[in-house]
Design an enzyme around this catalytic site. Sequence first.
Site, mmCIF file in Angstrom:
data_model
loop_
_atom_site.group_PDB
_atom_site.id
_atom_site.type_symbol
_atom_site.label_atom_id
_atom_site.label_comp_id
_atom_site.label_asym_id
_atom_site.label_seq_id
_atom_site.Cartn_x
_atom_site.Cartn_y
_atom_site.Cartn_z
ATOM 1 N N LYS A 44 0.837 -1.217 0.000
ATOM 2 C CA LYS A 44 0.000 0.000 0.000
ATOM 3 C C LYS A 44 0.864 1.257 0.000
ATOM 4 O O LYS A 44 0.654 2.164 -0.798
ATOM 5 C CB LYS A 44 -0.911 -0.003 1.233
ATOM 6 C CG LYS A 44 -1.594 1.332 1.495
ATOM 7 C CD LYS A 44 -2.447 1.311 2.736
ATOM 8 C CE LYS A 44 -1.765 1.710 4.002
ATOM 9 N NZ LYS A 44 -1.525 3.149 4.192
ATOM 10 N N ASN A 45 1.822 1.308 0.914
ATOM 11 C CA ASN A 45 2.586 2.548 1.071
ATOM 12 C C ASN A 45 3.527 2.822 -0.093
ATOM 13 O O ASN A 45 4.055 3.918 -0.223
ATOM 14 C CB ASN A 45 3.385 2.542 2.389
ATOM 15 C CG ASN A 45 2.467 2.715 3.583
ATOM 16 O OD1 ASN A 45 1.286 2.997 3.427
ATOM 17 N ND2 ASN A 45 3.017 2.531 4.777
ATOM 18 N N CYS A 56 -5.076 7.980 9.147
ATOM 19 C CA CYS A 56 -5.312 7.446 10.496
ATOM 20 C C CYS A 56 -5.062 8.507 11.546
ATOM 21 O O CYS A 56 -4.120 9.292 11.436
ATOM 22 C CB CYS A 56 -4.355 6.280 10.771
ATOM 23 S SG CYS A 56 -4.982 4.703 10.225
ATOM 24 N N ARG A 109 0.583 14.507 13.015
ATOM 25 C CA ARG A 109 0.822 14.358 11.573
ATOM 26 C C ARG A 109 0.826 15.683 10.811
ATOM 27 O O ARG A 109 0.059 15.891 9.869
ATOM 28 C CB ARG A 109 -0.178 13.387 10.944
ATOM 29 C CG ARG A 109 -0.205 12.065 11.649
ATOM 30 C CD ARG A 109 -0.907 11.015 10.866
ATOM 31 N NE ARG A 109 -0.002 10.325 9.971
ATOM 32 C CZ ARG A 109 -0.334 9.252 9.260
ATOM 33 N NH1 ARG A 109 -1.532 8.767 9.325
ATOM 34 N NH2 ARG A 109 0.539 8.677 8.466
ATOM 35 N N ASP A 113 4.473 0.811 12.113
ATOM 36 C CA ASP A 113 3.251 0.155 11.628
ATOM 37 C C ASP A 113 3.109 -1.271 12.156
ATOM 38 O O ASP A 113 2.036 -1.874 12.006
ATOM 39 C CB ASP A 113 3.214 0.153 10.092
ATOM 40 C CG ASP A 113 2.945 1.545 9.537
ATOM 41 O OD1 ASP A 113 2.601 2.445 10.323
ATOM 42 O OD2 ASP A 113 3.089 1.732 8.314
ATOM 43 N N ARG A 151 -8.462 -0.475 4.838
ATOM 44 C CA ARG A 151 -7.636 0.542 4.171
ATOM 45 C C ARG A 151 -6.271 -0.032 3.797
ATOM 46 O O ARG A 151 -5.626 0.462 2.872
ATOM 47 C CB ARG A 151 -7.433 1.750 5.094
ATOM 48 C CG ARG A 151 -8.667 2.607 5.274
ATOM 49 C CD ARG A 151 -8.354 3.856 6.067
ATOM 50 N NE ARG A 151 -7.063 4.364 5.667
ATOM 51 C CZ ARG A 151 -6.152 4.854 6.481
ATOM 52 N NH1 ARG A 151 -6.382 4.942 7.755
ATOM 53 N NH2 ARG A 151 -4.993 5.279 6.024
HETATM 54 C C1 UD1 Z 1 4.446 6.887 6.174
HETATM 55 C C2 UD1 Z 1 3.556 5.671 6.038
HETATM 56 C C3 UD1 Z 1 3.025 5.234 7.384
HETATM 57 C C4 UD1 Z 1 4.171 5.017 8.360
HETATM 58 C C5 UD1 Z 1 5.075 6.242 8.409
HETATM 59 C C6 UD1 Z 1 6.329 6.037 9.258
HETATM 60 C C7 UD1 Z 1 2.637 6.033 3.822
HETATM 61 C C8 UD1 Z 1 1.425 6.278 3.005
HETATM 62 N N1 UD1 Z 1 2.450 6.001 5.149
HETATM 63 O O1 UD1 Z 1 3.619 7.938 6.699
HETATM 64 O O2 UD1 Z 1 2.309 4.009 7.224
HETATM 65 O O3 UD1 Z 1 3.640 4.780 9.660
HETATM 66 O O4 UD1 Z 1 5.517 6.589 7.075
HETATM 67 O O5 UD1 Z 1 7.038 4.955 8.789
HETATM 68 O O6 UD1 Z 1 3.714 5.809 3.307
HETATM 69 N N2 UD1 Z 1 6.166 14.654 10.540
HETATM 70 C C9 UD1 Z 1 6.183 15.998 10.856
HETATM 71 N N3 UD1 Z 1 6.087 16.900 9.835
HETATM 72 C C10 UD1 Z 1 5.969 16.522 8.525
HETATM 73 C C11 UD1 Z 1 5.962 15.162 8.212
HETATM 74 C C12 UD1 Z 1 6.047 14.244 9.243
HETATM 75 O O7 UD1 Z 1 6.288 16.370 12.025
HETATM 76 O O8 UD1 Z 1 5.895 17.396 7.641
HETATM 77 C C13 UD1 Z 1 6.238 13.662 11.624
HETATM 78 C C14 UD1 Z 1 4.962 12.827 11.713
HETATM 79 O O9 UD1 Z 1 3.981 13.478 12.465
HETATM 80 C C15 UD1 Z 1 5.485 11.575 12.383
HETATM 81 C C16 UD1 Z 1 6.887 11.429 11.786
HETATM 82 O O10 UD1 Z 1 7.251 12.724 11.319
HETATM 83 O O11 UD1 Z 1 5.567 11.774 13.759
HETATM 84 C C17 UD1 Z 1 6.991 10.417 10.664
HETATM 85 O O12 UD1 Z 1 6.126 10.806 9.623
HETATM 86 P P1 UD1 Z 1 6.380 10.405 8.090
HETATM 87 O O13 UD1 Z 1 7.655 9.640 7.972
HETATM 88 O O14 UD1 Z 1 6.211 11.628 7.270
HETATM 89 O O15 UD1 Z 1 5.169 9.425 7.859
HETATM 90 P P2 UD1 Z 1 4.129 9.454 6.659
HETATM 91 O O16 UD1 Z 1 4.837 9.693 5.370
HETATM 92 O O17 UD1 Z 1 2.954 10.270 7.020
#
Ligand code: UD1
Length: 416
Positions: free
Chosen positions: A22-23, A116, A121, A305, A397
């Site tokens: 998915k990711n 989620c 986030r 995850d 999902r």
């Molecule tokens: C992706 C995955 C998700 C997984 C996560 C961490 C997808 C669709 N989803 O989510 O399943 O749990 O990686 O491996 O690929 N953060 C900030 N600011 C930002 C971006 C992120 O503070 O602009 C923080 C987030 O709140 C979180 C951490 O950084 O605490 C990691 O987030 P990120 O690596 O961006 O995860 P996603 O890409 O949302």
Amino acid sequence: MSKYIINGGRKLRGTVRVQGAKNAVLPLFAAALLTDERVVIHNCPDLIDVSNMARILNSLGAETERRGDTVTIDTGYMRSYEIPSRLAGELRSSIFTLGALLGRAKKAKVAYPGGCDIGLRPIDIHLKALCEMNVRIADRYGYILCDATDMRPADVTLDYPSVGATENVMLLAVTADGVTTIANAAREPEVYDLQEFLNAMGARVSGAGTSFVKIEGVPKLKGAEYTTMPDRIAAGTYMIAAAICGGEVLLRNVCPEHINSLSVKLREAGAEVKADGSEILVRSEGRLRSPGCIETRPYPGFPTDLQAPIGVLASVAEGTTVVVENIFETRFKHVAELTKMGASVKVKDKVAVFTGVKTLNGAETAAMDLRGGAALILAGLRAHGTTVVNDIHHIERGYEAPEKVLSSLGADIVKV
Ligand code: UD1
């Protein structure tokens, strides 16, 4: 509203072909916006998140067609550069469309993303990186308005190795005029998969999988045909199922090195895990000991995850297991449901301490997010008696027909 009904206590035996990731596939869908030619994506899981992403592309004018696990996307005609909140609110990955739309059209209007509810986030790291590439950004009534007319390549250093931000910068930079670099990039395998797909489209990206990614901009991307990587989180979830229920499960279509951090913990807990090429065999008596301490980390650390699923193992493994969630703030919501089933867990801030119990008991539960919901299925498989898991749209999902996969292994689980 559908639910799963599980009669626990069965051993699992058989073979599972693991779904596509998915990711990985969600950013590939966004990348399809970067060309006006057709792209074909194989091994594409049939999930609510994937069909929501297709609906987002459709709303922009793209045509999408699924045949089995192959999806064809044609973005030859685009009528809009705006992602409305009713669609963006459905999934976090709508944010990838920002980089891709800017790459294609130099402008985008995207509502703040959903996904989620597992923490704050924010998307500040994404937006800061776009600013460094001279994208003009305005925030209006819940929408992010971007103009990339004067976009230029940059040497971007991420404050944190965010998966989504790394992918968004890659999507924007592939058609920038010059070389962009990303330092402190996320090293997740899904980032590598995006690099390979973009390169199949004619991009020049290197370094994905390390913390330094280099993108040499090209004027135009073309159509491509690509096979998505296997889903390491779905694989890991079924591995944990086999370990806690006992039995012998062979997983096909996996990359064992992607789930090494889990394999190590399962072995520490007393399960046998053998990797061979693209297969993993998990054998277990179902009597497990605590794997000690588990801390979630960016890849190649233990994946956030799989934190909720491994918590089910911690609930029934002999001894005390400490689980530390370092990535998301509110990822222990399922623990209240596990406690209903007899688990002994204390949670404070980002730490959960599990004292293993001999048995879990069936109960009526509700999924509150994707991976927490998967954990409730696992708990139901291991528990004595009947477990009901409500609100399974969260689980669907990310997991393709888990009731069919688990039934094929001998579990007593139905969707009603
Ligand atoms: C992706 C995955 C998700 C997984 C996560 C961490 C997808 C669709 N989803 O989510 O399943 O749990 O990686 O491996 O690929 N953060 C900030 N600011 C930002 C971006 C992120 O503070 O602009 C923080 C987030 O709140 C979180 C951490 O950084 O605490 C990691 O987030 P990120 O690596 O961006 O995860 P996603 O890409 O949302």
